[in-house]
Design a protein around this motif. Structure first.
Motif, PDB file in Angstrom:
ATOM      1  N   ARG A  21       0.745  -1.382   0.034  1.00  0.00           N
ATOM      2  CA  ARG A  21      -0.430   0.157   0.115  1.00  0.00           C
ATOM      3  C   ARG A  21       1.101   1.115   0.252  1.00  0.00           C
ATOM      4  NH1 ARG A  21      -2.875  -3.119   3.766  1.00  0.00           N
ATOM      5  NH2 ARG A  21      -2.473  -2.131   5.570  1.00  0.00           N
ATOM      6  N   GLY A  22       2.130   1.660   0.922  1.00  0.00           N
ATOM      7  CA  GLY A  22       2.968   2.639   0.691  1.00  0.00           C
ATOM      8  C   GLY A  22       3.228   3.036  -0.712  1.00  0.00           C
ATOM      9  N   LYS A  23       3.932   1.652  -1.928  1.00  0.00           N
ATOM     10  CA  LYS A  23       4.104   2.423  -3.150  1.00  0.00           C
ATOM     11  C   LYS A  23       2.983   2.449  -3.943  1.00  0.00           C
ATOM     12  CE  LYS A  23       7.151  -2.365  -2.977  1.00  0.00           C
ATOM     13  NZ  LYS A  23       7.815  -3.419  -3.490  1.00  0.00           N
ATOM     14  N   TRP A  24       1.656   2.717  -4.095  1.00  0.00           N
ATOM     15  CA  TRP A  24       1.215   3.716  -4.557  1.00  0.00           C
ATOM     16  C   TRP A  24       0.979   4.708  -4.799  1.00  0.00           C
ATOM     17  CZ3 TRP A  24      -1.760   1.027  -7.948  1.00  0.00           C
ATOM     18  CH2 TRP A  24      -1.722  -0.481  -7.254  1.00  0.00           C
ATOM     19  N   PRO A  25       1.580   5.733  -3.730  1.00  0.00           N
ATOM     20  CA  PRO A  25       1.795   6.926  -3.889  1.00  0.00           C
ATOM     21  C   PRO A  25       3.328   7.291  -5.033  1.00  0.00           C
ATOM     22  CG  PRO A  25       1.358   7.084  -1.701  1.00  0.00           C
ATOM     23  CD  PRO A  25       1.432   5.157  -2.365  1.00  0.00           C
ATOM     24  N   LEU A  26       3.835   6.126  -4.567  1.00  0.00           N
ATOM     25  CA  LEU A  26       5.160   6.425  -5.806  1.00  0.00           C
ATOM     26  C   LEU A  26       4.717   5.781  -7.006  1.00  0.00           C
ATOM     27  CD1 LEU A  26       7.973   6.985  -6.104  1.00  0.00           C
ATOM     28  CD2 LEU A  26       8.323   4.637  -5.579  1.00  0.00           C
ATOM     29  N   VAL A  27       3.837   5.400  -8.024  1.00  0.00           N
ATOM     30  CA  VAL A  27       3.535   4.559  -8.669  1.00  0.00           C
ATOM     31  C   VAL A  27       2.564   5.590  -9.375  1.00  0.00           C
ATOM     32  CG1 VAL A  27       1.863   2.968  -9.805  1.00  0.00           C
ATOM     33  CG2 VAL A  27       3.419   1.822  -7.752  1.00  0.00           C
ATOM     34  N   ALA A  28       1.945   6.389  -8.150  1.00  0.00           N
ATOM     35  CA  ALA A  28       0.757   7.549  -8.905  1.00  0.00           C
ATOM     36  C   ALA A  28       1.011   7.969  -9.643  1.00  0.00           C
ATOM     37  CB  ALA A  28      -0.258   7.732  -7.711  1.00  0.00           C
ATOM     38  N   LEU A  29       2.906   8.752  -9.245  1.00  0.00           N
ATOM     39  CA  LEU A  29       4.000   9.524  -9.099  1.00  0.00           C
ATOM     40  C   LEU A  29       4.109   9.586 -10.146  1.00  0.00           C
ATOM     41  CD1 LEU A  29       5.133  13.059  -8.258  1.00  0.00           C
ATOM     42  CD2 LEU A  29       6.767  12.112  -7.263  1.00  0.00           C
ATOM     43  N   LEU A  30       4.763   8.435 -10.749  1.00  0.00           N
ATOM     44  CA  LEU A  30       4.782   8.419 -11.317  1.00  0.00           C
ATOM     45  C   LEU A  30       4.738   8.282 -12.831  1.00  0.00           C
ATOM     46  CD1 LEU A  30       8.136   5.609 -10.195  1.00  0.00           C
ATOM     47  CD2 LEU A  30       8.261   7.924 -11.128  1.00  0.00           C
ATOM     48  N   ALA A  31       3.657   7.439 -12.893  1.00  0.00           N
ATOM     49  CA  ALA A  31       2.251   7.780 -13.792  1.00  0.00           C
ATOM     50  C   ALA A  31       2.018   8.833 -14.595  1.00  0.00           C
ATOM     51  CB  ALA A  31       1.641   7.206 -12.835  1.00  0.00           C
ATOM     52  N   LEU A  36       3.208  13.565 -18.353  1.00  0.00           N
ATOM     53  CA  LEU A  36       3.033  14.940 -18.427  1.00  0.00           C
ATOM     54  C   LEU A  36       4.646  14.317 -19.537  1.00  0.00           C
ATOM     55  CD1 LEU A  36       3.471  16.702 -15.466  1.00  0.00           C
ATOM     56  CD2 LEU A  36       1.700  17.125 -16.513  1.00  0.00           C
ATOM     57  N   THR A  37       5.263  13.537 -19.598  1.00  0.00           N
ATOM     58  CA  THR A  37       6.398  13.169 -20.561  1.00  0.00           C
ATOM     59  C   THR A  37       6.151  12.416 -21.795  1.00  0.00           C
ATOM     60  OG1 THR A  37       7.635  12.673 -18.989  1.00  0.00           O
ATOM     61  CG2 THR A  37       8.381  12.277 -21.210  1.00  0.00           C
ATOM     62  N   ALA A  39       2.982  12.947 -23.032  1.00  0.00           N
ATOM     63  CA  ALA A  39       2.195  13.935 -23.511  1.00  0.00           C
ATOM     64  C   ALA A  39       2.534  15.289 -25.076  1.00  0.00           C
ATOM     65  CB  ALA A  39       1.239  14.839 -22.542  1.00  0.00           C
ATOM     66  N   PRO A  40       3.415  15.586 -24.742  1.00  0.00           N
ATOM     67  CA  PRO A  40       4.105  16.618 -26.166  1.00  0.00           C
ATOM     68  C   PRO A  40       4.291  15.627 -26.970  1.00  0.00           C
ATOM     69  CG  PRO A  40       5.514  17.195 -24.310  1.00  0.00           C
ATOM     70  CD  PRO A  40       4.452  15.903 -23.684  1.00  0.00           C
ATOM     71  N   PHE A  41       4.230  14.441 -26.723  1.00  0.00           N
ATOM     72  CA  PHE A  41       4.619  13.511 -28.223  1.00  0.00           C
ATOM     73  C   PHE A  41       3.029  13.011 -28.836  1.00  0.00           C
ATOM     74  CE2 PHE A  41       8.293  13.031 -26.163  1.00  0.00           C
ATOM     75  CZ  PHE A  41       9.654  13.441 -26.675  1.00  0.00           C
ATOM     76  N   ILE A  42       2.600  12.836 -28.095  1.00  0.00           N
ATOM     77  CA  ILE A  42       1.399  12.864 -28.625  1.00  0.00           C
ATOM     78  C   ILE A  42       1.053  14.248 -29.375  1.00  0.00           C
ATOM     79  CG2 ILE A  42      -1.122  11.885 -28.416  1.00  0.00           C
ATOM     80  CD1 ILE A  42       0.379  10.048 -25.410  1.00  0.00           C
ATOM     81  N   ALA A  43       0.873  14.571 -28.753  1.00  0.00           N
ATOM     82  CA  ALA A  43       0.617  15.936 -29.399  1.00  0.00           C
ATOM     83  C   ALA A  43       1.226  16.297 -30.936  1.00  0.00           C
ATOM     84  CB  ALA A  43       0.576  17.301 -28.647  1.00  0.00           C
ATOM     85  N   MET A  44       2.180  16.167 -30.961  1.00  0.00           N
ATOM     86  CA  MET A  44       3.004  16.402 -31.993  1.00  0.00           C
ATOM     87  C   MET A  44       2.572  15.281 -33.181  1.00  0.00           C
ATOM     88  SD  MET A  44       7.384  16.095 -32.963  1.00  0.00           S
ATOM     89  CE  MET A  44       6.708  14.069 -32.589  1.00  0.00           C
ATOM     90  N   LEU A  45       1.902  14.188 -32.822  1.00  0.00           N
ATOM     91  CA  LEU A  45       1.984  13.357 -33.911  1.00  0.00           C
ATOM     92  C   LEU A  45      -0.023  12.911 -34.009  1.00  0.00           C
ATOM     93  CD1 LEU A  45       2.184  10.377 -34.755  1.00  0.00           C
ATOM     94  CD2 LEU A  45       1.050   8.919 -33.170  1.00  0.00           C
ATOM     95  N   VAL A  46      -0.645  13.716 -33.357  1.00  0.00           N
ATOM     96  CA  VAL A  46      -2.197  14.127 -33.956  1.00  0.00           C
ATOM     97  C   VAL A  46      -2.015  15.432 -34.275  1.00  0.00           C
ATOM     98  CG1 VAL A  46      -4.081  15.964 -32.828  1.00  0.00           C
ATOM     99  CG2 VAL A  46      -3.290  13.370 -30.870  1.00  0.00           C
ATOM    100  N   VAL A  47      -0.924  16.516 -34.336  1.00  0.00           N
ATOM    101  CA  VAL A  47      -1.147  17.600 -35.030  1.00  0.00           C
ATOM    102  C   VAL A  47      -0.861  17.313 -36.547  1.00  0.00           C
ATOM    103  CG1 VAL A  47       0.047  19.776 -35.889  1.00  0.00           C
ATOM    104  CG2 VAL A  47      -0.522  19.178 -33.309  1.00  0.00           C
TER     105      VAL A  47
END
Length: 285
Positions: A21-31, A36-37, A39-47
């Motif tokens: 249970r203590g690992k879930w905050p870290l997993v959520a932060l990494l997700a 965020l990392t 997202a710019p590549f997805i936006a570039m591909l969509v455009v």
């Protein structure tokens, strides 16, 4: 017997549950960071897949997607030639730097000769000098040798890579000296020691270094801009900037950027196993 055996098992499960249970905050932060990392590549591909002249990100999500922009980029004059030039510039630089850096790293790590440490730290001190400070003297030297607008003038000044030598030297320092002593006892030459011991054992760091050097040269802009003055030697990064001065749709420009990212992704996925191994072996003799 059954009761005494079940108690430690139950206690172990109870102890592991809070840890999970203590690992879930870290997993959520990494997700969140991963989204965020990417997202710019997805936006570039969509455009890049949005039809020319249609509204797209960041104002609104496009109504339809098409491959026409990618097709027009691949069929455009100059783009394929720029891509080939970037591949030549990157691949040849990677091969030469890996060979010279591994040889220099082996010499600095396992050979003893007068002035070795002073030479190594002097060579390493060049990392502190910004490339912009040596840009003009390097260009004057290359120009005096008729190297402007040539591939050798583009490649040769970038081969003295002190970071690559440093990484190879630090990795080879961790190799057991007994291997090299045994090779000397067997009468192996320095070339055979390098080919049969150094090269096989440094494959993980070579793969990691190859990825970094390829990305450095593939994304290099300033030196190719100065030296490559025609389409014959112009790289992809420089060629894409010339498109910005023309009347080119944003979707076509993003399609060009999308195509330019593909070789980097291929190199990373092909050498990912060696990259992970080199990180896992860090700190082990």
């Amino acid at each position: 017997m059954t009761l005494t055996a079940s108690r430690p098992l139950t206690r172990g499960r109870a102890e592991r549950a809070p840890r999970r249970r203590g690992k879930w905050p870290l997993v959520a932060l990494l997700a969140v960071l991963s989204v965020l990392t990417v997202a710019p590549f997805i936006a570039m591909l969509v455009v890049a897949l949005t039809p020319a002249g249609k509204p797209t990100l960041p104002t609104q999500w496009p109504d339809s997607l098409t491959l026409d922009n990618l097709t027009s980029v691949l069929s455009a004059s100059g783009f394929v030639e720029w891509t080939i030039n970037s591949l030549v510039y990157s691949v040849i630089s990677v091969l030469i730097i890996l060979i010279t850096a591994s040889m220099a790293g082996y010499a600095f790590a396992k050979k003893r000769f007068p002035g070795r440490d002073a030479m190594f730290w002097t060579f390493l001190a060049t990392m502190m000098v910004p490339f912009q400070a040596t840009l003009i003297p390097t260009f004057v030297l290359v120009n005096s040798l008729d190297g402007v607008d040539t591939f050798w003038g583009l490649i040769v000044p970038t081969l003295a890579n002190s970071q690559a030598v440093f990484l190879m030297r630090q990795f080879i320092l961790g190799l057991p000296d007994e291997l090299f002593d045994a090779a000397k006892v067997d009468g192996a030459s320095e070339l055979r020691v390098y080919l049969t011991i150094v090269v096989p054992l440094t494959r993980p760091i070579m793969a990691t270094l190859g990825v970094f050097v390829f990305l450095w040269h593939w994304n290099d802009f300033l030196w190719p801009l100065v030296v490559g003055q025609s389409d014959a030697t112009r790289t992809l990064t420089v060629g894409l900037t010339t498109l910005r001065t023309e009347e080119v749709q944003l979707s076509v420009l993003m399609a060009s950027a999308t195509v330019s990212v593909v070789p980097c992704l291929l190199v990373f996925f092909l050498l990912q196993r060696y990259l992970v191994n080199s990180i896992a072996m860090t700190g082990f003799k």
